[in-house]
Enzyme design. Structure first.
Site, PDB file in Angstrom:
ATOM      1  N   ARG A 104       0.851  -1.211   0.000  1.00 62.42           N
ATOM      2  CA  ARG A 104       0.000   0.000   0.000  1.00 62.42           C
ATOM      3  C   ARG A 104       0.872   1.242   0.000  1.00 62.42           C
ATOM      4  O   ARG A 104       1.960   1.230   0.573  1.00 62.42           O
ATOM      5  CB  ARG A 104      -0.837   0.078   1.280  1.00 62.42           C
ATOM      6  CG  ARG A 104      -1.877  -0.980   1.416  1.00 62.42           C
ATOM      7  CD  ARG A 104      -2.413  -0.949   2.848  1.00 62.42           C
ATOM      8  NE  ARG A 104      -3.051  -2.203   3.168  1.00 62.42           N
ATOM      9  CZ  ARG A 104      -4.350  -2.433   3.002  1.00 62.42           C
ATOM     10  NH1 ARG A 104      -5.138  -1.484   2.566  1.00 62.42           N
ATOM     11  NH2 ARG A 104      -4.868  -3.605   3.279  1.00 62.42           N
ATOM     12  N   HIS A 122     -24.059  45.066  -6.218  1.00 68.53           N
ATOM     13  CA  HIS A 122     -25.215  45.249  -5.340  1.00 68.53           C
ATOM     14  C   HIS A 122     -25.820  43.926  -4.892  1.00 68.53           C
ATOM     15  O   HIS A 122     -25.998  43.666  -3.698  1.00 68.53           O
ATOM     16  CB  HIS A 122     -26.254  46.111  -6.074  1.00 68.53           C
ATOM     17  CG  HIS A 122     -27.483  46.366  -5.270  1.00 68.53           C
ATOM     18  ND1 HIS A 122     -28.600  45.570  -5.371  1.00 68.53           N
ATOM     19  CD2 HIS A 122     -27.748  47.281  -4.315  1.00 68.53           C
ATOM     20  CE1 HIS A 122     -29.523  46.014  -4.529  1.00 68.53           C
ATOM     21  NE2 HIS A 122     -29.029  47.058  -3.878  1.00 68.53           N
ATOM     22  N   ARG A 162     -25.223  51.038   6.925  1.00 66.02           N
ATOM     23  CA  ARG A 162     -25.380  51.856   5.714  1.00 66.02           C
ATOM     24  C   ARG A 162     -26.785  52.436   5.749  1.00 66.02           C
ATOM     25  O   ARG A 162     -27.754  51.754   5.403  1.00 66.02           O
ATOM     26  CB  ARG A 162     -25.210  50.985   4.469  1.00 66.02           C
ATOM     27  CG  ARG A 162     -23.824  50.382   4.295  1.00 66.02           C
ATOM     28  CD  ARG A 162     -23.853  49.399   3.142  1.00 66.02           C
ATOM     29  NE  ARG A 162     -22.563  49.110   2.574  1.00 66.02           N
ATOM     30  CZ  ARG A 162     -21.908  47.947   2.729  1.00 66.02           C
ATOM     31  NH1 ARG A 162     -22.436  46.989   3.448  1.00 66.02           N
ATOM     32  NH2 ARG A 162     -20.745  47.760   2.143  1.00 66.02           N
ATOM     33  N   ARG A 222     -23.149  55.083   9.359  1.00 69.85           N
ATOM     34  CA  ARG A 222     -22.578  55.871   8.267  1.00 69.85           C
ATOM     35  C   ARG A 222     -23.643  56.816   7.712  1.00 69.85           C
ATOM     36  O   ARG A 222     -24.760  56.392   7.405  1.00 69.85           O
ATOM     37  CB  ARG A 222     -22.096  54.954   7.151  1.00 69.85           C
ATOM     38  CG  ARG A 222     -21.557  55.734   5.983  1.00 69.85           C
ATOM     39  CD  ARG A 222     -21.042  54.825   4.926  1.00 69.85           C
ATOM     40  NE  ARG A 222     -22.108  54.254   4.122  1.00 69.85           N
ATOM     41  CZ  ARG A 222     -21.894  53.392   3.147  1.00 69.85           C
ATOM     42  NH1 ARG A 222     -20.669  52.994   2.881  1.00 69.85           N
ATOM     43  NH2 ARG A 222     -22.898  52.921   2.437  1.00 69.85           N
ATOM     44  N   GLU A 277     -11.921  55.608   2.163  1.00 65.48           N
ATOM     45  CA  GLU A 277     -12.215  54.793   0.970  1.00 65.48           C
ATOM     46  C   GLU A 277     -11.775  55.483  -0.309  1.00 65.48           C
ATOM     47  O   GLU A 277     -12.073  55.007  -1.400  1.00 65.48           O
ATOM     48  CB  GLU A 277     -13.688  54.372   0.937  1.00 65.48           C
ATOM     49  CG  GLU A 277     -14.668  55.456   1.247  1.00 65.48           C
ATOM     50  CD  GLU A 277     -16.105  54.954   1.345  1.00 65.48           C
ATOM     51  OE1 GLU A 277     -16.387  53.814   0.982  1.00 65.48           O
ATOM     52  OE2 GLU A 277     -16.948  55.755   1.770  1.00 65.48           O
ATOM     53  N   GLY A 306     -12.912  51.540   4.079  1.00 61.10           N
ATOM     54  CA  GLY A 306     -13.940  50.962   3.198  1.00 61.10           C
ATOM     55  C   GLY A 306     -13.217  50.413   1.983  1.00 61.10           C
ATOM     56  O   GLY A 306     -13.018  51.115   0.988  1.00 61.10           O
ATOM     57  N   THR A 307     -12.827  49.172   2.084  1.00 58.76           N
ATOM     58  CA  THR A 307     -11.942  48.633   1.039  1.00 58.76           C
ATOM     59  C   THR A 307     -12.665  48.297  -0.268  1.00 58.76           C
ATOM     60  O   THR A 307     -12.007  48.004  -1.259  1.00 58.76           O
ATOM     61  CB  THR A 307     -11.189  47.390   1.562  1.00 58.76           C
ATOM     62  OG1 THR A 307     -12.137  46.557   2.233  1.00 58.76           O
ATOM     63  CG2 THR A 307     -10.081  47.776   2.502  1.00 58.76           C
ATOM     64  N   ASN A 308     -13.996  48.362  -0.271  1.00 60.27           N
ATOM     65  CA  ASN A 308     -14.678  48.162  -1.566  1.00 60.27           C
ATOM     66  C   ASN A 308     -14.376  49.350  -2.471  1.00 60.27           C
ATOM     67  O   ASN A 308     -13.879  49.202  -3.585  1.00 60.27           O
ATOM     68  CB  ASN A 308     -16.193  48.052  -1.387  1.00 60.27           C
ATOM     69  CG  ASN A 308     -16.590  46.921  -0.473  1.00 60.27           C
ATOM     70  OD1 ASN A 308     -15.860  45.959  -0.342  1.00 60.27           O
ATOM     71  ND2 ASN A 308     -17.738  47.060   0.170  1.00 60.27           N
ATOM     72  N   ASP A 309     -14.700  50.537  -1.964  1.00 60.54           N
ATOM     73  CA  ASP A 309     -14.420  51.725  -2.777  1.00 60.54           C
ATOM     74  C   ASP A 309     -12.919  51.969  -2.896  1.00 60.54           C
ATOM     75  O   ASP A 309     -12.438  52.407  -3.945  1.00 60.54           O
ATOM     76  CB  ASP A 309     -15.107  52.958  -2.170  1.00 60.54           C
ATOM     77  CG  ASP A 309     -16.522  53.090  -2.700  1.00 60.54           C
ATOM     78  OD1 ASP A 309     -16.687  53.037  -3.928  1.00 60.54           O
ATOM     79  OD2 ASP A 309     -17.456  53.214  -1.887  1.00 60.54           O
ATOM     80  N   CYS A 366     -14.139  47.856   7.029  1.00 62.47           N
ATOM     81  CA  CYS A 366     -15.558  47.514   6.944  1.00 62.47           C
ATOM     82  C   CYS A 366     -15.972  47.146   5.523  1.00 62.47           C
ATOM     83  O   CYS A 366     -17.139  46.936   5.248  1.00 62.47           O
ATOM     84  CB  CYS A 366     -16.433  48.634   7.489  1.00 62.47           C
ATOM     85  SG  CYS A 366     -16.267  50.155   6.554  1.00 62.47           S
TER      86      CYS A 366
HETATM   87  C1  PEP Z   1     -16.663  50.288   1.076  1.00 63.23           C
HETATM   88  O1  PEP Z   1     -16.609  51.059   0.137  1.00 63.23           O
HETATM   89  O2  PEP Z   1     -15.754  49.490   1.374  1.00 63.23           O
HETATM   90  C2  PEP Z   1     -17.864  50.245   1.935  1.00 63.23           C
HETATM   91  C3  PEP Z   1     -17.894  49.488   3.003  1.00 63.23           C
HETATM   92  O3  PEP Z   1     -18.933  50.986   1.557  1.00 63.23           O
HETATM   93  P1  PEP Z   1     -19.986  50.583   0.407  1.00 63.23           P
HETATM   94  O4  PEP Z   1     -19.741  49.158   0.077  1.00 63.23           O
HETATM   95  O5  PEP Z   1     -21.320  50.850   0.971  1.00 63.23           O
HETATM   96  O6  PEP Z   1     -19.614  51.519  -0.683  1.00 63.23           O
HETATM   97 MG    MG Z   2     -17.981  52.732   0.034  1.00 66.70          MG
END
Ligand code: PEP
Ligand code: MG
Length: 850
Positions: A79, A425, A532, A588, A715, A736-739, A801
């Site tokens: 094996r 979204h 938000r 916010r 952001e 805000g790491t998305n923006d 966030c």
């Molecule tokens: C972001 O931009 O990281 C954030 C948390 O805000 P939103 O996603 O609402 O733009």
């Molecule tokens: Mg944002």
């Protein structure tokens, strides 16, 4: 000469032999542990990886020496034994040593049928796995004297020589073929995908055959003590009379292990052997500190344990097993925590497609929000609401969703969109709601007017057809799928409370509504890190007032609309504070461009004109005037607060009045107010001045005092670079790491899904940066912002966030950068709590090893 001597490096597996997983592999080590437990393990010899490597390169091993360990007429198996069981390895070969003489002996002891069956089995597996002959020529024959003769003849014809009779030659060939198979490219790629290093070696284990075939009770089976899907304690497995290896799991006629109303069992057949097996299983679990699956044989009533492997398990079973082992004092709580993969937790929070059931996938896309749901297709939010009203679960299928779809999403059981990426979204809202969601399914053709969906394979689906969205796998399936319910039980909670005992970074939730806040509390978030507020304006009654405010001709009219919004906002905050019971809540101020609150269809504009009692042309013109070329870089965030300050005034007043209302009820809350999309210090100064003034007014009017904190959402790249001066006016900075990702890359978070796959496949980006934090670029901005902010203000609270907040890699980054907490969708809170605990525990181990 020395160099032609056969290699003699192998070890008898005894309780005291030097056997290590790195050299001899996990299986050899595991067998030694079983031997130490005094389990009836047949004699075993282990070949270390060095020996196997030498065999692969053409050297010969001392096969006579190995065989001498197994008596005069050896019958053995080989094996694979790599260092890690997940790295696979070549197939096991049983019954080595079978030849005409051994066959004759077996005929005497076991009868003709058994002898033919064993010999045939060996010839078949030798021909296929060692001589690499065409499997079609050897597989499938039923054991008989004729089948054996045919197989031996086929072998001789194909190889131009008779089947090898000499056991030493048979063994040498088996070892050579297994050693070479390990060196093959596909085997290498497969194990490297599972984490094996380029130098990973293969150990081999040679073991005396325990027959499973004989006159008295004889057979083989596989036994484990937990259910592999649920993790509940339960003896599972099968036993098959007159069989070998794992036949009991594959062949007809296998019986149950424990007594069972559905049919005969081993417990009925041989109660003492069954009891021995259960005892061996208990000993294995305690000593190997793991739930093991035991492979056993019974030969004329004598039990042998051949092997034990870690039980294969689902995520929910892994959690149950780890907690049970800790509860029984077999492993520590720290080890139990480390044995559960944080990402696997999100599978336990939602329904999952049962892996045991059939799945009819019609599209694969981006897994945007985990879980699974089945429902009838609807193509509009209105249809989703109507379906919910009828009590019929539905799946909302759209090109993409917009803020006005929020009610439709609330009504749907799952969401599938043709466009979008992980922070679009639909993805963000679905994660917040805990809805299964698949986005970016660009292979689908969606005809919303015709209410028709066409899959890449040409199948069409109409409104009302049933589909299943598997948001964990990122797939949509035709029809109903078998679902497993969530597993949020006491075990889950206890493991997470152990995680809280060791972690050293806070975890909050992004929560916009009372329902979100309740979920956040249920998952034991330490507060709300991002509320938000715009989501509070999308309820139908509020949207009308919001639109009146947007369309107001004069400041007076605007003020009148805001006065009507004020009590609604105040109620929202009272509810949030109430649910969070003293935990911090970070609110916010309004962020999106006002245009997002307006209807997007002509029909919607007509309804709005009616509601506002204005001509349609007026309303249309105003709506067009509010449209922007680049709304994400336009009048949004703090820019709204500067240009139309009354909106932020109203929101601040609502927050402070809610704070007082809570204080009147005998509780205390220190609200945190966060300004979005800041890029300059002056913006903060202007907003702060007005908010301070609103606070003063509310204090005077109510005669009550309260505290609050004002902070800034970082952001934009400029806010990170200028964090030093921005922090003069901010008690906290939340990234805000998305923006920030969107603006650092100049990459639209709503459109990137279209080409992200190509970009990742071609190695332009290692991962989707909206999904996994780009530590090199965006991360550098986080470092700069945090460092400059803290240089100004040593007690500055730092957090993240964006959607990244719930990912283990980002949590590791934020923890190292000295952040106070991460904030993520409520449904990611458990994962974040466990990931943070893993990081603290691994650091501890590394410190101890220094
Ligand atoms: C972001 O931009 O990281 C954030 C948390 O805000 P939103 O996603 O609402 O733009
Ligand atoms: Mg944002």
């Amino acid at each position: 000469m020395q160099k032609y001597d056969p290699i003699a490096e192998y070890t008898d597996v005894t309780p005291t032999a030097q056997i290590r997983p790195v050299t001899h592999g996990w299986r050899a080590k595991c067998l030694q542990r079983l031997v130490r437990l005094d389990l009836p393990v047949p004699r075993t010899v282990a070949l270390p990886a060095g020996t196997v490597k030498a065999i692969a390169s053409g050297l010969t091993v001392d096969c006579h020496g190995i065989l001498s360990h197994f008596g005069a007429d050896p019958l053995i198996s080989v094996r694979p034994s790599p260092e890690n069981p997940d790295w696979g390895g070549p197939a096991t070969v049983l019954n080595i040593g079978m030849n005409a003489a051994r066959h004759a002996l077996l005929v005497k002891t076991h009868g003709n049928d058994a002898a033919d069956a064993l010999y045939l089995r060996f010839v078949q597996s030798y021909a296929i796995h060692v001589a690499r002959l065409d499997p079609d020529m050897f597989e499938g024959a039923q054991p008989s004297a004729q089948a054996l003769r045919d197989a031996l003849r086929a072998y001789a014809d194909e190889m131009d020589e008779p089947f090898p009779e000499d056991p030493a030659r048979q063994l040498a060939e088996v070892l050579r073929s297994m050693a070479r198979a390990w060196e093959g490219t596909s085997a290498r790629l497969l194990r490297q995908a599972k984490g094996a290093g380029p130098e990973a070696g293969l150990g081999l284990v040679v073991q005396q055959m325990a027959q499973g075939i004989g006159q008295g009770i004889s057979g083989s089976g596989v036994m484990q003590f937990v259910d592999p899907v649920t993790g509940h304690p339960q003896v599972t497995g099968r036993y098959l009379g007159q069989s070998q290896g794992r036949d009991a799991l594959r062949r007809q006629g296998a019986i149950y292990l424990t007594r069972d109303p559905r049919g005969p069992s081993l417990e009925d057949l041989a109660p003492e052997i069954f009891a021995d097996l259960v005892n061996h299983g208990t000993a294995c679990r305690a000593r190997l500190r793991e739930e093991m699956q035991i492979e056993f044989t019974i030969e004329d009533g004598r039990l042998a344990v051949l092997d034990a492997v870690k039980v294969q398990r689902s995520s929910r079973a892994a959690l149950k097993i780890a907690v049970a082992l800790a509860d029984d004092g077999i492993i520590s709580r720290a080890e139990a925590l480390l044995r559960v993969e944080p990402r696997a937790l999100s599978e336990l929070l939602h329904n999952q497609v049962d892996p045991r059931g059939p799945r009819d996938r019609f599209v694969k896309a981006i897994a945007a929000s985990p879980g699974a749901a089945t429902g009838r297709i609807v193509f509009s939010s209105a249809a989703a609401q109507a379906s919910a009203a009828r009590g019929e679960p539905c799946i909302l299928v759209k090109r993409e969703t917009a803020p006005e779809d929020i009610r439709g999403m609330h009504s749907a059981a799952g969401v599938l969109t043709e466009r979008g990426g992980v922070t679009s979204h639909a993805a963000v809202i679905a994660r917040g709601l805990g809805l299964p969601c698949v986005v970016g399914a660009s292979d689908l053709r969606l005809d919303a007017r015709e209410k028709k969906l066409t899959a890449p394979d040409g199948r069409t689906f109409r409104e009302g057809d049933i589909i299943t969205v598997d948001g964990t796998a990122g797939e949509a399936l035709a029809g109903v799928a078998d679902l497993l319910p969530p597993a949020l039980d006491d075990t889950f909670r206890r493991l997470l409370s152990w995680a809280d005992d060791v972690r050293d970074i806070g975890v909050r939730a992004n929560a916009d509504t009372p329902a979100d806040a309740q979920t956040a509390r249920d998952f034991e978030a330490q507060g709300i890190g991002l509320c938000r507020t715009e989501h509070m304006f999308f309820d139908e009654d509020r949207l009308v007032v919001m639109r009146e405010m947007i369309f107001a001709d004069t400041a007076k009219d605007r003020a009148a609309a805001l006065v009507r919004l004020l009590p609604m906002q105040r109620d929202d905050f009272v509810q949030l504070f109430d649910i969070m019971r003293g935990l911090p809540v970070c609110i916010r101020l309004l962020d999106p461009p006002l245009h997002e609150f307006l209807p997007h269809s002509r029909e919607g504009l007509r309804e709005l004109a009616e509601a506002l009692d204005k001509p349609l042309s007026d309303v249309t013109r105003r709506a067009e005037a509010l449209a922007e070329f680049n709304p994400m870089l336009g009048m949004r965030g703090v820019r709204l607060g500067i240009v139309l300050p009354e909106i932020y005034d109203m929101q601040a007043q609502a927050i402070f009045e809610a704070t007082i209302e809570i204080a009147r009820r005998g509780a205390t809350v220190v609200p945190e107010i966060m300004i979005p999309l800041v890029s300059a210090k002056r913006e903060v100064e202007l907003v702060k001045t007005r908010i301070d003034a609103v606070a003063a007014k509310v204090r005077t009017k109510s005669g009550m005092d309260f505290d609050y904190k004002l902070g800034v959402m970082v952001e934009t790249p400029r806010a990170a670079l200028r964090a030093g001066e921005i922090a003069q006016h901010a008690a906290f900075l939340s990234f805000g790491t998305n923006d920030l990702t969107q603006m650092t890359y100049g990459l639209s978070r709503d459109d990137a899904g279209r080409f992200m796959n190509t970009y990742v496949q071609q190695g332009v980006f290692p991962e989707d940066p909206f999904h996994v934090l780009d530590v090199d670029g965006v991360g550098e901005l986080l470092h700069i912002g945090a460092g400059r902010g803290r240089a100004t203000r040593g007690d500055l609270t730092l957090s993240i966030c964006g959607e990244h907040g719930g990912h283990p890699e980002s949590i590791a980054f934020c923890r190292k950068a000295g952040f106070d907490y991460v904030s993520c969708s409520p449904y990611r809170v458990p994962l974040a709590r466990l990931a943070a605990a893993h990081l603290a525990l691994t650091d501890r181990v590394e410190d101890e090893m220094k």
